[in-house]
Design a protein around this motif. Structure first.
Motif, PDB file in Angstrom:
ATOM      1  N   GLN A 152       0.845  -1.185   0.000  1.00 11.88           N
ATOM      2  CA  GLN A 152       0.000   0.000   0.000  1.00 11.88           C
ATOM      3  C   GLN A 152       0.883   1.239   0.000  1.00 11.88           C
ATOM      4  O   GLN A 152       1.787   1.382   0.813  1.00 11.88           O
ATOM      5  CB  GLN A 152      -0.926   0.011   1.225  1.00 11.88           C
ATOM      6  N   ALA A 153       0.604   2.149  -0.913  1.00 12.36           N
ATOM      7  CA  ALA A 153       1.385   3.379  -0.983  1.00 12.36           C
ATOM      8  C   ALA A 153       1.029   4.290   0.173  1.00 12.36           C
ATOM      9  O   ALA A 153      -0.140   4.416   0.540  1.00 12.36           O
ATOM     10  CB  ALA A 153       1.099   4.102  -2.298  1.00 12.36           C
ATOM     11  N   PRO A 154       2.020   4.946   0.766  1.00 16.65           N
ATOM     12  CA  PRO A 154       1.727   5.895   1.840  1.00 16.65           C
ATOM     13  C   PRO A 154       1.048   7.130   1.277  1.00 16.65           C
ATOM     14  O   PRO A 154       1.235   7.464   0.112  1.00 16.65           O
ATOM     15  CB  PRO A 154       3.128   6.238   2.371  1.00 16.65           C
ATOM     16  N   PRO A 155       0.224   7.782   2.091  1.00 18.26           N
ATOM     17  CA  PRO A 155      -0.363   9.038   1.628  1.00 18.26           C
ATOM     18  C   PRO A 155       0.748  10.003   1.273  1.00 18.26           C
ATOM     19  O   PRO A 155       1.821   9.999   1.867  1.00 18.26           O
ATOM     20  CB  PRO A 155      -1.172   9.530   2.828  1.00 18.26           C
ATOM     21  N   SER A 156       0.468  10.875   0.296  1.00 19.02           N
ATOM     22  CA  SER A 156       1.504  11.789  -0.143  1.00 19.02           C
ATOM     23  C   SER A 156       1.771  12.877   0.877  1.00 19.02           C
ATOM     24  O   SER A 156       2.835  13.482   0.900  1.00 19.02           O
ATOM     25  CB  SER A 156       1.111  12.422  -1.486  1.00 19.02           C
ATOM     26  N   ARG A 157       0.805  13.172   1.763  1.00 21.66           N
ATOM     27  CA  ARG A 157       1.012  14.197   2.776  1.00 21.66           C
ATOM     28  C   ARG A 157       0.409  13.709   4.091  1.00 21.66           C
ATOM     29  O   ARG A 157      -0.766  13.961   4.384  1.00 21.66           O
ATOM     30  CB  ARG A 157       0.337  15.513   2.369  1.00 21.66           C
ATOM     31  N   ALA A 173      17.073   6.531  -7.363  1.00 21.46           N
ATOM     32  CA  ALA A 173      16.430   7.244  -8.464  1.00 21.46           C
ATOM     33  C   ALA A 173      15.120   7.885  -8.014  1.00 21.46           C
ATOM     34  O   ALA A 173      14.793   9.007  -8.404  1.00 21.46           O
ATOM     35  CB  ALA A 173      16.179   6.286  -9.630  1.00 21.46           C
ATOM     36  N   VAL A 174      14.364   7.181  -7.189  1.00 21.53           N
ATOM     37  CA  VAL A 174      13.117   7.731  -6.663  1.00 21.53           C
ATOM     38  C   VAL A 174      13.399   8.958  -5.801  1.00 21.53           C
ATOM     39  O   VAL A 174      12.694   9.976  -5.881  1.00 21.53           O
ATOM     40  CB  VAL A 174      12.342   6.660  -5.871  1.00 21.53           C
ATOM     41  N   ARG A 175      14.430   8.891  -4.988  1.00 22.91           N
ATOM     42  CA  ARG A 175      14.784  10.025  -4.130  1.00 22.91           C
ATOM     43  C   ARG A 175      15.322  11.210  -4.935  1.00 22.91           C
ATOM     44  O   ARG A 175      15.294  12.349  -4.468  1.00 22.91           O
ATOM     45  CB  ARG A 175      15.840   9.593  -3.108  1.00 22.91           C
ATOM     46  N   ALA A 219      10.208   4.546   0.239  1.00 29.61           N
ATOM     47  CA  ALA A 219       9.970   3.294   0.973  1.00 29.61           C
ATOM     48  C   ALA A 219       9.114   2.340   0.153  1.00 29.61           C
ATOM     49  O   ALA A 219       9.343   1.112   0.149  1.00 29.61           O
ATOM     50  CB  ALA A 219       9.300   3.604   2.315  1.00 29.61           C
ATOM     51  N   LEU A 220       8.126   2.888  -0.524  1.00 33.75           N
ATOM     52  CA  LEU A 220       7.287   2.066  -1.401  1.00 33.75           C
ATOM     53  C   LEU A 220       8.128   1.428  -2.494  1.00 33.75           C
ATOM     54  O   LEU A 220       8.008   0.222  -2.771  1.00 33.75           O
ATOM     55  CB  LEU A 220       6.178   2.936  -2.004  1.00 33.75           C
ATOM     56  N   ALA A 221       8.980   2.220  -3.136  1.00 30.36           N
ATOM     57  CA  ALA A 221       9.825   1.704  -4.207  1.00 30.36           C
ATOM     58  C   ALA A 221      10.742   0.603  -3.687  1.00 30.36           C
ATOM     59  O   ALA A 221      10.973  -0.417  -4.354  1.00 30.36           O
ATOM     60  CB  ALA A 221      10.642   2.838  -4.821  1.00 30.36           C
ATOM     61  N   ASN A 222      11.295   0.785  -2.498  1.00 36.10           N
ATOM     62  CA  ASN A 222      12.170  -0.214  -1.902  1.00 36.10           C
ATOM     63  C   ASN A 222      11.438  -1.533  -1.690  1.00 36.10           C
ATOM     64  O   ASN A 222      11.946  -2.617  -2.007  1.00 36.10           O
ATOM     65  CB  ASN A 222      12.716   0.308  -0.578  1.00 36.10           C
ATOM     66  N   ALA A 223      10.192  -1.444  -1.195  1.00 37.02           N
ATOM     67  CA  ALA A 223       9.410  -2.658  -0.945  1.00 37.02           C
ATOM     68  C   ALA A 223       9.060  -3.366  -2.253  1.00 37.02           C
ATOM     69  O   ALA A 223       9.149  -4.604  -2.354  1.00 37.02           O
ATOM     70  CB  ALA A 223       8.141  -2.295  -0.174  1.00 37.02           C
ATOM     71  N   VAL A 224       8.666  -2.587  -3.265  1.00 33.85           N
ATOM     72  CA  VAL A 224       8.322  -3.181  -4.569  1.00 33.85           C
ATOM     73  C   VAL A 224       9.550  -3.866  -5.173  1.00 33.85           C
ATOM     74  O   VAL A 224       9.470  -5.012  -5.653  1.00 33.85           O
ATOM     75  CB  VAL A 224       7.770  -2.113  -5.525  1.00 33.85           C
ATOM     76  N   ALA A 225      10.677  -3.178  -5.149  1.00 32.95           N
ATOM     77  CA  ALA A 225      11.889  -3.747  -5.745  1.00 32.95           C
ATOM     78  C   ALA A 225      12.313  -5.029  -5.041  1.00 32.95           C
ATOM     79  O   ALA A 225      12.724  -6.006  -5.684  1.00 32.95           O
ATOM     80  CB  ALA A 225      13.014  -2.715  -5.701  1.00 32.95           C
TER      81      ALA A 225
END
Length: 461
Positions: free
Chosen positions: A5-10, A138-140, A150-156
């Motif tokens: 689940q993606a974290p809320p953007s804010r 790259a995301v950062r 953190a989302l990208a890390n979990a997906v990867a």
């Protein structure tokens, strides 16, 4: 596999992004990061703006993300982009399965950064830790995607677990739906499946030889095909292969090499190669001893053609002109390799699937008909014309020739014979026209070739 689940953007407090507050040195750029950023940026533009990969690597203007990269890194970028496009449907489906709420909105380059990571982790020989770490970096690097590191890390990391037990996907998922629907109607379900399967595999490199092909097949560790082309077994960079600098051969798909041979150029004949760049077919005609006029509307492309022919120690006349309005004394023979949708090259150029639109076919067919009419008018009575396209759309091939013959009674077909296509009956239509498809062929020695159409015509004497 757990969905993420993606974290809320804010929401909540997040550490502020790093910023330089003193004269301290800027943190070094992680090795490999510029190449991954370049791959993501080019992918976004290829799919979003419909620009071909070659425009970024071999065009007049190199993509800004490639500037400063070493040749090895540029090659890596191209490899990542090519594999990503070749398996884009599969990658998107896998990523969708890992993201509970889908991709966050307004997340910048996140989608293409994840696609790049998936291509490396699932289909390229890249160490897990490198692909995962560079994905997060790259995301950062992008302020819009930064909140989702953190989302990208979990997906990867989940992608690394999937690789050894990757669910089998239908090859059709990697073809655009509109293309698949057309090809099913034109060629049938079995042919469509074969095309889709071939598009997932990197094809071997074919070359055309000026001299003795059998000798060069042995020198280059290649296979001599029954059509006369040499198919290489290895993946050595082309400029490093024997005979390249001395101009003994050039790169050309086996299917693309057939139309010029069908023209049967004779010594000292005056021949026009219309839409000639980049010059593979021009070289074939010049090698046969013909007096060739290479015509193209792009001065820059003709410069590259001239450079290629200089390496090959071949000489032709070049002319910058629009074929539709080109005027010249009648020619003995003409080769018209018309601008087309290039769908027959999708096996070798997977960006075709994501840069072409259905509407392109009708507009290109209109241009092709005008070029055909002009080409016929430039032929002497009794002269020969070979029309070809690297498209598998009937409107650009069979239908185009049928329409030409209806409106011009002075045009006759000169049917291509079985011995001219290495005895492969499946490559000939009932009208005696060449039609190859971009799939694995049952013919011995032909794992696959580009899709091509060619027709040979004669102007009535």
């Amino acid at each position: 596999m757990a969905r993420i689940q993606a974290p809320p953007s804010r929401s909540g407090h997040r550490p502020k992004p790093w910023s330089k507050t003193s004269a301290e040195a800027t943190p070094p750029v992680p090795p490999g990061l510029p190449a991954r950023l370049a791959a993501a940026a080019i992918l976004a533009e290829v799919v979003g703006n419909g620009r071909a990969i070659d425009e970024y690597f071999a065009g007049e203007v190199v993509h800004s993300r490639l500037l400063g990269l070493e040749p090895r890194d540029r090659a890596l970028v191209r490899s990542i982009v090519t594999v990503s496009l070749r398996r884009l449907g599969t990658i998107r489906k896998i990523l969708a399965g890992l993201l509970e709420r889908g991709l966050p909105r307004k997340s910048g380059s996140l989608e293409w950064t994840l696609v790049v990571a998936a291509a490396q982790l699932l289909f390229l020989d890249v160490p897990d830790h490198a692909a995962v770490n560079l994905c997060v970096q790259a995301v950062r690097n992008d302020p819009q995607s930064q909140p989702y590191a953190a989302l990208a890390n979990a997906v990867a990391r989940n992608l690394t677990k999937l690789r050894d037990n990757l669910p089998e996907q239908d090859p059709l998922i990697d073809l655009p739906q509109w293309m698949a629907a057309r090809w099913r109607q034109s060629f049938g379900a079995e042919a469509l499946e074969r095309i889709a399967a071939a598009c997932r595999t990197e094809p071997r490199l074919d070359i055309t030889v000026k001299g003795e092909a059998e000798t060069w097949a042995e020198r280059l560790d290649g296979d001599l095909l029954s059509t006369g082309s040499v198919r290489l077994r290895g993946h050595t960079p082309v400029p490093e292969l024997p005979g390249f600098e001395d101009g003994h051969w050039w790169v050309q798909d086996a299917a693309a090499a057939m139309p010029a041979r069908l023209l049967k150029a004779q010594w000292s004949e005056r021949i026009a190669d219309l839409c000639a760049a980049p010059g593979g077919k021009t070289a074939q005609l010049a090698s046969a001893g013909a007096q060739v006029v290479a015509v193209d509307r792009s001065a820059e492309r003709l410069k590259r053609l001239a450079s290629n022919l200089e390496r090959l120690n071949l000489s032709v006349e070049t002319k910058v002109a629009d074929v539709v309005t080109y005027e010249a004394a009648p020619f003995d023979a003409i080769l018209l390799d018309a601008p087309c949708s290039a769908t027959g090259t999708i096996r070798r150029h997977p960006d075709v699937g994501w840069t072409k639109r259905l509407s392109d076919i009708a507009s290109l067919a209109t241009l092709q008909s005008r070029m055909l009419d002009r080409a016929v008018s430039l032929l002497r009575p009794g002269g020969r014309l070979v029309y070809c396209v690297c498209s598998i759309e009937p409107e650009e091939g069979e239908t185009q020739i049928a329409a030409l013959m209806r409106r011009n009674p002075d045009v006759l077909r000169d049917p291509i014979t079985l011995d001219e296509v290495a005895g492969q009956a499946e490559w000939l239509t009932d009208k005696g026209e060449l039609r190859t498809l971009p799939y694995f062929s049952p013919a011995p020695g032909f794992e696959g070739m580009d899709g091509f159409f060619a027709a040979r015509l004669i102007r009535r004497a």
